[in-house]
Scaffold this motif. Structure first.
Motif, PDB file in Angstrom:
ATOM      1  N   PHE A  36     -61.270  35.145   7.694  1.00  0.00           N
ATOM      2  CA  PHE A  36     -59.827  35.040   7.755  1.00  0.00           C
ATOM      3  C   PHE A  36     -59.440  33.579   7.587  1.00  0.00           C
ATOM      4  O   PHE A  36     -60.127  32.692   8.093  1.00  0.00           O
ATOM      5  CB  PHE A  36     -59.303  35.560   9.099  1.00  0.00           C
ATOM      6  N   LYS A  37     -58.344  33.326   6.890  1.00  0.00           N
ATOM      7  CA  LYS A  37     -57.861  31.956   6.686  1.00  0.00           C
ATOM      8  C   LYS A  37     -56.362  31.916   6.923  1.00  0.00           C
ATOM      9  O   LYS A  37     -55.640  32.835   6.541  1.00  0.00           O
ATOM     10  CB  LYS A  37     -58.133  31.491   5.253  1.00  0.00           C
ATOM     11  N   LEU A  38     -55.907  30.832   7.543  1.00  0.00           N
ATOM     12  CA  LEU A  38     -54.478  30.610   7.713  1.00  0.00           C
ATOM     13  C   LEU A  38     -53.956  29.948   6.437  1.00  0.00           C
ATOM     14  O   LEU A  38     -54.557  28.996   5.935  1.00  0.00           O
ATOM     15  CB  LEU A  38     -54.214  29.714   8.926  1.00  0.00           C
ATOM     16  N   VAL A  39     -52.854  30.476   5.911  1.00  0.00           N
ATOM     17  CA  VAL A  39     -52.286  29.961   4.662  1.00  0.00           C
ATOM     18  C   VAL A  39     -50.773  29.806   4.804  1.00  0.00           C
ATOM     19  O   VAL A  39     -50.148  30.409   5.681  1.00  0.00           O
ATOM     20  CB  VAL A  39     -52.581  30.889   3.462  1.00  0.00           C
ATOM     21  N   SER A  40     -50.197  28.999   3.916  1.00  0.00           N
ATOM     22  CA  SER A  40     -48.745  28.967   3.772  1.00  0.00           C
ATOM     23  C   SER A  40     -48.410  29.580   2.425  1.00  0.00           C
ATOM     24  O   SER A  40     -49.208  29.518   1.485  1.00  0.00           O
ATOM     25  CB  SER A  40     -48.212  27.542   3.879  1.00  0.00           C
ATOM     26  N   VAL A  41     -47.234  30.180   2.340  1.00  0.00           N
ATOM     27  CA  VAL A  41     -46.777  30.788   1.099  1.00  0.00           C
ATOM     28  C   VAL A  41     -45.382  30.259   0.801  1.00  0.00           C
ATOM     29  O   VAL A  41     -44.465  30.400   1.623  1.00  0.00           O
ATOM     30  CB  VAL A  41     -46.724  32.333   1.197  1.00  0.00           C
ATOM     31  N   ASN A  42     -45.227  29.629  -0.357  1.00  0.00           N
ATOM     32  CA  ASN A  42     -43.931  29.165  -0.808  1.00  0.00           C
ATOM     33  C   ASN A  42     -43.195  30.374  -1.365  1.00  0.00           C
ATOM     34  O   ASN A  42     -43.647  30.982  -2.336  1.00  0.00           O
ATOM     35  CB  ASN A  42     -44.102  28.080  -1.870  1.00  0.00           C
ATOM     36  N   LEU A  43     -42.071  30.732  -0.745  1.00  0.00           N
ATOM     37  CA  LEU A  43     -41.359  31.942  -1.153  1.00  0.00           C
ATOM     38  C   LEU A  43     -40.636  31.794  -2.488  1.00  0.00           C
ATOM     39  O   LEU A  43     -40.269  32.784  -3.105  1.00  0.00           O
ATOM     40  CB  LEU A  43     -40.368  32.366  -0.069  1.00  0.00           C
ATOM     41  N   ASN A  44     -40.427  30.564  -2.929  1.00  0.00           N
ATOM     42  CA  ASN A  44     -39.779  30.359  -4.218  1.00  0.00           C
ATOM     43  C   ASN A  44     -40.763  30.524  -5.376  1.00  0.00           C
ATOM     44  O   ASN A  44     -40.444  31.126  -6.384  1.00  0.00           O
ATOM     45  CB  ASN A  44     -39.116  28.980  -4.273  1.00  0.00           C
ATOM     46  N   SER A  53     -56.994  22.805   7.859  1.00  0.00           N
ATOM     47  CA  SER A  53     -57.161  22.096   9.125  1.00  0.00           C
ATOM     48  C   SER A  53     -57.203  23.045  10.323  1.00  0.00           C
ATOM     49  O   SER A  53     -57.597  22.658  11.410  1.00  0.00           O
ATOM     50  CB  SER A  53     -56.051  21.064   9.308  1.00  0.00           C
ATOM     51  N   TYR A  54     -56.811  24.316  10.122  1.00  0.00           N
ATOM     52  CA  TYR A  54     -56.904  25.314  11.183  1.00  0.00           C
ATOM     53  C   TYR A  54     -58.133  26.153  10.905  1.00  0.00           C
ATOM     54  O   TYR A  54     -58.162  26.924   9.945  1.00  0.00           O
ATOM     55  CB  TYR A  54     -55.670  26.217  11.193  1.00  0.00           C
ATOM     56  N   SER A  55     -59.154  26.010  11.718  1.00  0.00           N
ATOM     57  CA  SER A  55     -60.381  26.755  11.440  1.00  0.00           C
ATOM     58  C   SER A  55     -60.515  27.955  12.377  1.00  0.00           C
ATOM     59  O   SER A  55     -60.144  27.899  13.539  1.00  0.00           O
ATOM     60  CB  SER A  55     -61.599  25.846  11.576  1.00  0.00           C
ATOM     61  N   LEU A  56     -61.023  29.018  11.806  1.00  0.00           N
ATOM     62  CA  LEU A  56     -61.343  30.225  12.565  1.00  0.00           C
ATOM     63  C   LEU A  56     -62.848  30.407  12.484  1.00  0.00           C
ATOM     64  O   LEU A  56     -63.439  30.197  11.427  1.00  0.00           O
ATOM     65  CB  LEU A  56     -60.658  31.436  11.948  1.00  0.00           C
ATOM     66  N   SER A  57     -63.468  30.791  13.593  1.00  0.00           N
ATOM     67  CA  SER A  57     -64.910  31.032  13.551  1.00  0.00           C
ATOM     68  C   SER A  57     -65.190  32.229  12.650  1.00  0.00           C
ATOM     69  O   SER A  57     -64.301  33.026  12.362  1.00  0.00           O
ATOM     70  CB  SER A  57     -65.467  31.246  14.955  1.00  0.00           C
ATOM     71  N   GLY A  58     -66.423  32.368  12.207  1.00  0.00           N
ATOM     72  CA  GLY A  58     -66.838  33.339  11.205  1.00  0.00           C
ATOM     73  C   GLY A  58     -66.221  34.712  11.252  1.00  0.00           C
ATOM     74  O   GLY A  58     -65.689  35.188  10.266  1.00  0.00           O
TER      75      GLY A  58
END
Length: 176
Positions: A36-44, A53-58
């Motif tokens: 799993f990865k944290l992402v941003s989405v530009n709505l335009n 920079s936000y890490s999730l363990s395996g």
């Protein structure tokens, strides 16, 4: 709008609006399995950017984003090694900060909640079914110790509150 930047077989899951032009969300395999990865989405533009920079363990899964009136974003995490936990996005240190393990009647939850929502007064609520009943239930979720307190049975799949929040710049949560 089409989402741009996801590999084949990867889906955008569990998104929340930060402001009029940006979502943050989680990507994972289409079957909602790690990584799993944290992402941003530009709505335009639909452009997806990995918030590395936000890490999730395996095998750690993150879901159920909600934002409270104090602009704190809460979510739940779940992994094979531990039950569900309440976390908040710590924008200062660019990480997830564990708040508490989730409990019902002083016993740890085995399965994740179905939904989180923050009320206009700042109370955190969870939709869950820890007793495996025919109907889901609404719980008040203590933001300090993770204890769920039954409010009532509630035959829905998701919960939300309609509260007006100021826009939150992506720079508050993304890497500098």
């Amino acid at each position: 709008i089409p989402v741009d930047g996801l590999s084949q077989g990867i889906a955008l899951q569990h998104a929340i609006a930060l402001n009029k032009g940006t979502l943050i969300g989680v990507t994972s395999d289409i079957a909602d399995i790690p990584p799993f990865k944290l992402v941003s989405v530009n709505l335009n533009s639909g452009k997806v950017t990995d918030l590395k920079s936000y890490s999730l363990s395996g095998d750690q899964r993150i879901a159920n984003f909600t934002r409270c009136s104090d602009r704190i974003i809460y979510a739940t995490t779940l992994s094979r090694q531990s039950g569900p936990r309440l976390v908040k996005i710590d924008s200062k240190n660019r990480k997830f900060s564990e708040v508490a393990k989730l409990h019902f009647r002083d016993a740890p939850l085995r399965n994740d909640v179905m939904s989180l929502a923050c009320s206009p007064s700042g109370e955190l609520y969870a939709l869950a079914n820890p007793a495996y009943e025919a109907t889901n239930s609404l719980y008040n979720l203590n933001q300090v110790d993770g204890q769920l307190t039954l409010v009532r049975q509630f035959d829905v799949e998701k919960i939300t509150f309609n509260i007006s929040l100021p826009d939150q710049p992506l720079s508050e949560i993304s890497a500098p």
